[in-house]
Motif scaffolding. Structure first.
Motif, PDB file in Angstrom:
ATOM      1  N   ARG A  38       0.830  -1.191   0.000  1.00 14.72           N
ATOM      2  CA  ARG A  38       0.000   0.000   0.000  1.00 14.72           C
ATOM      3  C   ARG A  38       0.870   1.248   0.000  1.00 14.72           C
ATOM      4  O   ARG A  38       1.800   1.368   0.792  1.00 14.72           O
ATOM      5  CB  ARG A  38      -0.912   0.015   1.236  1.00 14.72           C
ATOM      6  CG  ARG A  38      -1.863  -1.170   1.314  1.00 14.72           C
ATOM      7  CD  ARG A  38      -2.791  -1.236   0.126  1.00 14.72           C
ATOM      8  NE  ARG A  38      -3.711  -2.366   0.198  1.00 14.72           N
ATOM      9  CZ  ARG A  38      -4.397  -2.831  -0.829  1.00 14.72           C
ATOM     10  NH1 ARG A  38      -4.247  -2.288  -2.024  1.00 14.72           N
ATOM     11  NH2 ARG A  38      -5.212  -3.855  -0.683  1.00 14.72           N
ATOM     12  N   SER A  39       0.558   2.176  -0.888  1.00 11.91           N
ATOM     13  CA  SER A  39       1.273   3.446  -0.925  1.00 11.91           C
ATOM     14  C   SER A  39       0.507   4.468  -0.097  1.00 11.91           C
ATOM     15  O   SER A  39      -0.730   4.482  -0.114  1.00 11.91           O
ATOM     16  CB  SER A  39       1.382   3.948  -2.365  1.00 11.91           C
ATOM     17  OG  SER A  39       2.089   3.038  -3.164  1.00 11.91           O
ATOM     18  N   VAL A  41      -1.196   8.003   0.819  1.00 13.49           N
ATOM     19  CA  VAL A  41      -1.894   8.978  -0.016  1.00 13.49           C
ATOM     20  C   VAL A  41      -1.008  10.203  -0.214  1.00 13.49           C
ATOM     21  O   VAL A  41      -0.376  10.694   0.725  1.00 13.49           O
ATOM     22  CB  VAL A  41      -3.222   9.393   0.635  1.00 13.49           C
ATOM     23  CG1 VAL A  41      -3.917  10.461  -0.206  1.00 13.49           C
ATOM     24  CG2 VAL A  41      -4.126   8.185   0.800  1.00 13.49           C
ATOM     25  N   ASN A 466      -3.894   5.022  -7.421  1.00 15.69           N
ATOM     26  CA  ASN A 466      -2.432   4.954  -7.492  1.00 15.69           C
ATOM     27  C   ASN A 466      -1.819   6.286  -7.922  1.00 15.69           C
ATOM     28  O   ASN A 466      -0.749   6.667  -7.457  1.00 15.69           O
ATOM     29  CB  ASN A 466      -2.004   3.850  -8.448  1.00 15.69           C
ATOM     30  CG  ASN A 466      -2.309   2.470  -7.910  1.00 15.69           C
ATOM     31  OD1 ASN A 466      -2.641   2.318  -6.738  1.00 15.69           O
ATOM     32  ND2 ASN A 466      -2.212   1.469  -8.756  1.00 15.69           N
ATOM     33  N   SER A 469      -1.541   8.605  -4.999  1.00 17.31           N
ATOM     34  CA  SER A 469      -0.737   8.106  -3.889  1.00 17.31           C
ATOM     35  C   SER A 469       0.732   8.370  -4.191  1.00 17.31           C
ATOM     36  O   SER A 469       1.096   8.694  -5.324  1.00 17.31           O
ATOM     37  CB  SER A 469      -0.965   6.602  -3.683  1.00 17.31           C
ATOM     38  OG  SER A 469      -2.314   6.338  -3.368  1.00 17.31           O
ATOM     39  N   GLY A 478      -2.545   2.221  -4.146  1.00 15.48           N
ATOM     40  CA  GLY A 478      -3.116   3.142  -3.192  1.00 15.48           C
ATOM     41  C   GLY A 478      -4.048   2.404  -2.243  1.00 15.48           C
ATOM     42  O   GLY A 478      -4.452   1.271  -2.498  1.00 15.48           O
TER      43      GLY A 478
END
Length: 748
Positions: A38-39, A41, A466, A469, A478
């Motif tokens: 997960r990236s 935000v 994405n 993010s 994301g």
């Protein structure tokens, strides 16, 4: 247009979505799908984009009349004053990518020098092929030729010339100029992410121009612009899908064509996104998109072989000839001397078709290019450009020619053609109605359109998440909640545009949005020009230092080392074991490199030299880095690389499966040069030769700097194993190196 909704993550198989000329999103491996990274935000980009889009949605929803006036008034102004600019931009992009492909730098890889493609040629071509199929082809494949026949821009309506060019103009709008924009952006993503080790984002592609400022406001503005363009591109595709499906449901089940049904269809898209987000059924949804490829081909072949097959094939061949023979003039045609039809002037035709399509391609270019770059890592720029320009376009040409000429066969039925113009979503279903098995084919078309629609909505929300993010140098998505937010916002934008004047409002808005976004196209071209100039200088510096390198070798041979040629021959006839590679690096290579490092340090250079070991085989390596202020580092690393023992080494093949080469890695990877068996003096000479070439490269530049502006380009301490494929398995499409798995690093 053709469909491609890629997400910024690895692609294992193709899909379909809804953009000008692309397939649906890439797909992740089961392991990655089970626990995706997960990236975080990117709040400035997310909030900036969301505020602008939500503000526009509220404005259009509360004051639809004013919004309509503003949108269509702005479109008319853009078409009148900047039509030439759109045409010129598309032409320049085509010329630029072709120059890159066929120049010296065309051999530059989208990845380190030692990287090889993850996918073999057939698989890669199949994925590009799938990128050319989508619901917009079903929508415009009939209405485009019908419009160009009854209201052509530059020949008499209904004439032989109009019939001849009707499908060619539609092929042109779906053809090489648009795919050239994807190739341009794809080259940028591929080079900066995979070769220069920057995050996979639009801001990285601007690093040679803005340097470290890409991490601040400049980068935020670029990504906000790209995200706004993408969301409008997605909205056009979803709007097309909504009205197309609504008509299909009406034709089959008598469901009325109404906004209520369209709202329900949009709610379905949001529901599918939520379902795939919370339940992890992305893989199943994307398998449906793969099925779509086959269904679309079945529909095309059905029309070809159940209709007037000889005539359709004759028309296909002539369309190909007309397209390529007239392409240069079509590319630069602004209709400055044409009036067009009385009720459809040439400038309005140009705004509705050429300008809309060019703006649509521009809006989709960051989105689709991510997918194209992902599946093309390790390929040369020449391979990438030629493949992207020709492979998807080949399918589009066949599709438009077959369906367009099938529709043209009803030129005597003016009501049929008029309906295809005034109600474009009807054309495809009405055409299938004229062929045997209409109930089956219309049902199949509706099902295909539904799959295209849902998969494009799902992958579109993923990519929007994405893009808003923080991109990293590793694959990540994301957060799930962000996907849902963007699905809702995109659905709201699509519906509010449909409320005003249907798909045409979305087309007009896209023409407007594409104008400022076109600045990004020019910035990326300039950025690529700068970075490819450094690649060319790098190549020329190696050529310039070659005479000195050869002379030094001759001097060494003349110095009396009579056993050097025998030593060289023995090396070529042997295949080193892990123990032999370790012994060579410990006793010869490492002392030689460290001796050079010590001398450079004495002379005042900023030197880093350290030892390490391969994480799997424990074979040592030595890494020398010389840093230059505001310029690219010099890197000389001796590293063991495992290969399968070749079949012709029969005496060894039965004993062991692998042998080792000691390859030299620079900051751009390995070119496969093996120093195993060198003497200490020869290793020192090789280090100095490489250093000379690097100094020559920096000296040849008129502006000492790095390929990415003021952001230093340094080689990572690790190389991905996917960059170096076992030669013995490469032909079979192997995707990992001999000595480790995909998830492992080449070295530390």
């Amino acid at each position: 247009m053709a469909e491609a909704t890629p997400s910024p993550r690895p692609a294992d198989s193709p899909g379909t979505g809804a953009s000008p000329g692309g397939g649906d999103g890439p797909h992740v491996s089961p392991a990655a799908a089970a626990a995706p990274a997960r990236s975080p935000v990117n709040w400035p980009v997310f909030l900036g984009t969301a505020v602008i889009i939500v503000g526009f949605v509220l404005f259009a929803a509360i004051w639809p009349g004013t919004a309509e006036t503003v949108i269509f008034g702005s479109m008319a102004w853009v078409a009148t004053n900047f039509g030439w600019y759109y045409v010129l931009t598309a032409a320049l992009v085509v010329v630029f990518v072709l120059i890159v492909a066929f120049s010296k730098v065309g051999g530059t890889k989208m990845g380190p020098d030692h990287s090889v493609p993850k996918y073999n040629l057939f698989t890669w071509a199949a994925m590009l092929f799938a990128a050319g199929i989508g619901v917009d082809l079903m929508f415009f494949g009939i209405s485009g030729p019908a419009t160009n026949f009854l209201t052509p821009p530059d020949v008499p309506a209904g004439s032989e010339d109009a019939a001849r060019m009707a499908t060619v103009w539609t092929i042109f709008h779906y053809g090489i100029p648009g795919w050239a924009m994807y190739a341009l952006m794809g080259m940028a993503f591929g080079l900066f992410a995979y070769r220069y080790h920057l995050p996979l984002s639009i801001r990285s592609a601007l690093a040679p121009i803005f340097g470290r400022r890409i991490h601040g406001a400049v980068g935020h503005v670029a990504e906000i612009g790209a995200t706004i363009g993408t969301i409008f591109g997605i909205s056009v595709s979803l709007g097309i899908g909504v009205v197309f499906l609504n008509f299909g449901l009406s034709a089959l089940f008598g469901i009325p064509n109404s906004l209520a049904v369209q709202i329900a269809l949009m709610a379905l898209a949001v529901f599918i996104t939520i379902l795939s987000t919370v339940s992890g059924v992305d893989k199943g949804i994307r398998r449906l998109s793969e099925l779509n490829v086959g269904l679309a081909i079945v529909l095309m072949l059905w029309v070809l072989f159940s209709g007037n097959t000889p005539q359709l094939l004759n028309a296909l061949v002539q369309n190909i000839g007309d397209f390529f023979s007239r392409f240069p003039s079509m590319l630069m045609n602004t209709f400055a001397y044409s009036e067009g039809a009385a009720d459809y002037p040439a400038d309005q035709w140009m705004a509705d078709w050429t300008l809309f399509f060019w703006a649509w391609w521009i809006a989709w270019s960051p989105f689709v290019s991510l997918f194209l770059a992902r599946i093309s890592r390790g390929r040369t720029l020449r391979q990438f450009v030629i493949g992207v320009l020709l492979i998807p376009f080949a399918f589009i040409l066949m599709w438009v020619s077959i369906f367009g000429n099938a529709a043209m066969s009803f030129f005597g039925d003016e009501a049929f053609l008029d309906l295809a113009i005034n109600q474009p979503e009807s054309g495809f279903f009405n055409l299938l109605d004229q062929y045997p098995g209409a109930l089956f084919t219309v049902s199949l078309a509706l099902l295909t359109g539904l799959f295209f629609y849902t998969t494009s909505a799902d992958s579109g929300s993923l990519v929007m998440a994405n893009m808003t993010s923080k991109a990293t140098t590793t694959d990540s998505d994301g957060p799930p909640w962000l996907r849902i937010v963007w699905a809702v916002i995109t659905g709201a934008l699509t519906l509010v545009m449909l409320f005003i004047d249907g798909v045409y409002t979305l087309q007009a808005a896209t023409v407007i949005v594409g104008l400022p976004l076109s600045v990004m196209i020019y910035l990326v071209m300039f950025s690529l020009w700068k970075v490819l100039r450094t690649e060319r200088m790098n190549l020329e510096s190696r050529q310039a230092t070659l005479p000195a390198l050869l002379t030094s070798r001759v001097r060494e041979a003349d110095g009396g080392d009579r056993g050097s040629w025998r030593q060289r021959l023995r090396h070529r006839m042997s295949y080193a074991t892990a123990e032999q590679a370790s012994a060579f690096i410990n006793s010869v290579a490492t002392p030689a490199v460290e001796e050079v490092a010590a001398e450079l340090r004495t002379l005042g250079a900023e030197v880093s030299c350290h030892r390490g070991a391969h994480p799997d085989s424990e074979i040592p390596f030595v890494d020398l880095v010389v840093s230059f202020p505001d310029a690219e580092d010099f890197k000389y690393q001796t590293y063991p690389v495992a290969y399968s023992t070749p079949s012709f080494a029969a005496n060894l093949a039965a004993v062991r499966d692998t042998y080792y080469r000691v390859e030299i890695f620079s900051s751009l990877g390995s070119r496969g040069r093996d120093i195993m068996g060198y003497s200490k003096d020869q290793v020192i000479a090789d280090v100095l030769d490489s250093y000379d070439a690097h100094i020559m490269y920096l000296t040849m530049s008129t502006e000492i700097g790095t390929a990415t502006g003021t952001i230093p380009v340094t080689a990572p301490d690790t190389w991905s194993d996917t960059d170096h494929i076992d030669p013995a398995t490469e032909s079979a499409g192997s995707t990992h190196a001999t000595d480790s798995t995909d998830s492992e690093e080449r070295h530390d």
